[in-house]
Design an enzyme around this catalytic site. Structure first.
Site, PDB file in Angstrom:
ATOM      1  N   LYS A 112       0.821  -1.209   0.000  1.00 21.14           N
ATOM      2  CA  LYS A 112       0.000   0.000   0.000  1.00 21.14           C
ATOM      3  C   LYS A 112       0.864   1.273   0.000  1.00 21.14           C
ATOM      4  O   LYS A 112       0.401   2.329  -0.410  1.00 21.14           O
ATOM      5  CB  LYS A 112      -0.972  -0.021   1.174  1.00 21.14           C
ATOM      6  CG  LYS A 112      -2.021  -1.122   0.975  1.00 21.14           C
ATOM      7  CD  LYS A 112      -3.095  -1.134   2.013  1.00 21.14           C
ATOM      8  CE  LYS A 112      -4.211  -2.096   1.665  1.00 21.14           C
ATOM      9  NZ  LYS A 112      -3.823  -3.529   1.740  1.00 21.14           N
TER      10      LYS A 112
HETATM   11  C1  PLP Z   1      -4.467  -4.568   1.132  1.00 20.64           C
HETATM   12  C2  PLP Z   1      -3.731  -5.863   1.055  1.00 20.64           C
HETATM   13  C3  PLP Z   1      -4.098  -6.884   0.139  1.00 20.64           C
HETATM   14  C4  PLP Z   1      -5.298  -6.762  -0.773  1.00 20.64           C
HETATM   15  O1  PLP Z   1      -5.161  -5.782  -1.770  1.00 20.64           O
HETATM   16  P1  PLP Z   1      -6.425  -5.263  -2.573  1.00 20.64           P
HETATM   17  O2  PLP Z   1      -5.940  -4.161  -3.441  1.00 20.64           O
HETATM   18  O3  PLP Z   1      -7.425  -4.811  -1.548  1.00 20.64           O
HETATM   19  O4  PLP Z   1      -6.942  -6.423  -3.370  1.00 20.64           O
HETATM   20  C5  PLP Z   1      -3.317  -8.023   0.091  1.00 20.64           C
HETATM   21  N1  PLP Z   1      -2.254  -8.193   0.914  1.00 20.64           N
HETATM   22  C6  PLP Z   1      -1.883  -7.247   1.801  1.00 20.64           C
HETATM   23  C7  PLP Z   1      -0.718  -7.505   2.673  1.00 20.64           C
HETATM   24  C8  PLP Z   1      -2.597  -6.058   1.906  1.00 20.64           C
HETATM   25  O5  PLP Z   1      -2.220  -5.125   2.811  1.00 20.64           O
END
Ligand code: PLP
Length: 461
Positions: A112
């Site tokens: 993120k």
């Molecule tokens: C947010 C997240 C996901 C999922 O990602 P999306 O874009 O919501 O599909 C997967 N793994 C981790 C570690 C995350 O923080």
């Protein structure tokens, strides 16, 4: 470039407006009216660029006309300067023709950071140009909150308030948020669960009168700019294994469908992609939709991969928009029926989804087995989300001559429970976080009460 709502009733907006708006006023999601496309020759000419240079090439058509090129380059440089690997998104080989793309080299150790490091800077710039301020309000069950705080902490025009459920996030996750002590950063521990926190955020967006004129902004994954930033690493990793002269495939641990949707966009923009694999945990609505056209909601399971514990994936609407020939009336109707309990797609829409995605679901037991198997074979430690991605990759991979890249979405140190259940030793914190457990914390514990939370926010902006 103009952006349009998937539900067709909100006005088309510019990049800057979409950035600050988040959700469209008709409840839909913004998508580009038309995607830019790149030729194979052009993509091939990017092979020796740095991650930052490539990021500019891929994202420029989306922001052109709104942000000067030099400013945008500066923001990209700053956004990725704090990553702890000079390639920003390095690759590790786990088997023949099989790769893991490490997206956890940013300040909060999850993918993120790629989007939120840029989003905070983009918002700050646009707000500064307009002479406006924005109050960011968000709820987190873990990874999003810390990444958003890190992305916004240096902003002059943003205050950020993040709600987390009191005593229900891991200590590493809490400390990643609460040890950021800045004038514009406020952590609130709500004596309730994640849904209570999210409910308060939704209610606050619906009625903003408690803010006495200030405006709320969202940094959750429905924000278009987050998707945009995630398109870049599909290009960088494909180039690293011989694209665009050969096809590549991707497997993506999926929750809200933001990350994998960015891969779908990369393909529409000209990157030769063979397979896109949706990897889910027990919360498998996406797998059921793709495999059997079953979009029914089921009770939420708590798993060892909590960042994918999501019942309904908000970004899926963006794909459904394309699957229905970009017919916004059909989407408005479908979403209304979905909310009322209807749970199947028409044949054409389902075929579109199946033609573009494969899917696989992995339970907790198998997740731990994969962590253990891969560690024993290669000494490489996966986090539980990435383990799900890698297992799905192996199960869905059709042509072994096509490189398969699994997106590693988090560093294993963030999820010690799964790592220990797999019989592996939890790794130590990376260098820049070594003193996390000694740092001072600041957060406010507030009752599970909307007016108490809103009162706190109003008093601190
Ligand atoms: C947010 C997240 C996901 C999922 O990602 P999306 O874009 O919501 O599909 C997967 N793994 C981790 C570690 C995350 O923080």
């Amino acid at each position: 470039m103009k952006y349009i709502s998937t539900r067709g009733q909100a006005p088309a907006l510019s990049f800057g407006d979409v950035l600050l708006a988040g959700l469209a006023s008709d409840g839909g999601l913004y998508v580009p009216e038309q995607l830019p496309t790149f030729s194979q020759e052009e993509i091939a000419s990017w092979a020796s660029l740095s991650y930052q240079e490539l990021a500019f090439k891929v994202m420029w058509p989306f922001v052109e006309g709104e942000i000067p090129a030099e400013e945008f380059k500066r923001m990209i440089e700053e956004a990725y300067a704090s990553f702890d690997h000079s390639a920003v998104a390095p690759m590790v080989q786990t088997d023949n023709n099989e790769w893991v793309l490490e997206l956890f080299r940013g300040p909060t150790l999850a993918f993120k950071d790629f989007a939120l490091q840029l989003l905070g800077r983009l918002m700050d710039y646009v707000l500064g140009q307009r002479g406006e301020k924005l109050v960011i309000l968000g709820a987190t069950s873990g990874d999003t909150g810390s990444a958003a705080i890190e992305g916004c902490r240096h902003s002059d025009h943003l205050d950020i308030f993040i709600l987390h459920p009191y005593q229900r996030v891991s200590e590493v996750q809490r400390r990643q948020m609460t040890t950021v002590i800045d004038d514009n950063v406020f952590n609130i521990a709500v004596k309730g669960n994640f849904d209570d926190c999210q409910g308060m955020v939704k209610a606050s967006f619906a009625d903003q009168s408690f803010l006495k004129g200030a405006k709320l902004g969202a940094v959750n994954s429905i924000n278009w700019a987050r998707i945009m930033a995630q398109i870049v690493y599909y290009f960088s990793s494909a180039l690293a294994v011989g694209g665009p002269h050969r096809k590549v495939s991707f497997s993506v641990p999926t929750g809200n469908f933001g990350d994998i949707f960015a891969g779908y966009l990369a393909k529409q923009m000209g990157l030769p992609i063979d397979q896109l694999v949706v990897a889910t945990n027990q919360n498998d609505i996406l797998h059921r939709t793709i495999a059997t056209n079953d979009m029914s909601r089921q009770a939420l399971n708590v798993t060892l991969s909590p960042s994918m514990d999501i019942m309904v994936s908000s970004n899926f609407e963006r794909l459904l928009f394309d699957a229905h020939g970009r017919d916004s009336a059909a989407i408005a109707d479908l979403m209304a029926r979905f909310n009322a309990g209807d749970v199947t797609l028409n044949d054409d829409a389902w075929s579109f989804v199946k033609d573009n995605f494969d899917s696989y679901k992995v339970d907790d037991t198998r997740t731990c087995e994969v962590i253990s198997e891969v560690f024993n074979a290669t000494q490489y430690l996966l986090d539980p989300h990435t383990a799900i991605g890698l297992e799905a990759a192996r199960k869905c991979w059709k042509d072994k001559s096509v490189p398969m890249i699994t997106l590693a979405t988090a560093h294993p140190v963030k999820f010690p429970e799964a790592v220990e259940k797999a019989g592996c030793e939890s790794p130590s914190l990376p260098e820049h976080m070594k003193d996390l457990f000694e740092r001072d914390e600041a957060y406010e514990v507030i009752d599970n009460d909307l007016s108490a939370v809103q009162g706190f926010v109003a008093n601190h902006i």
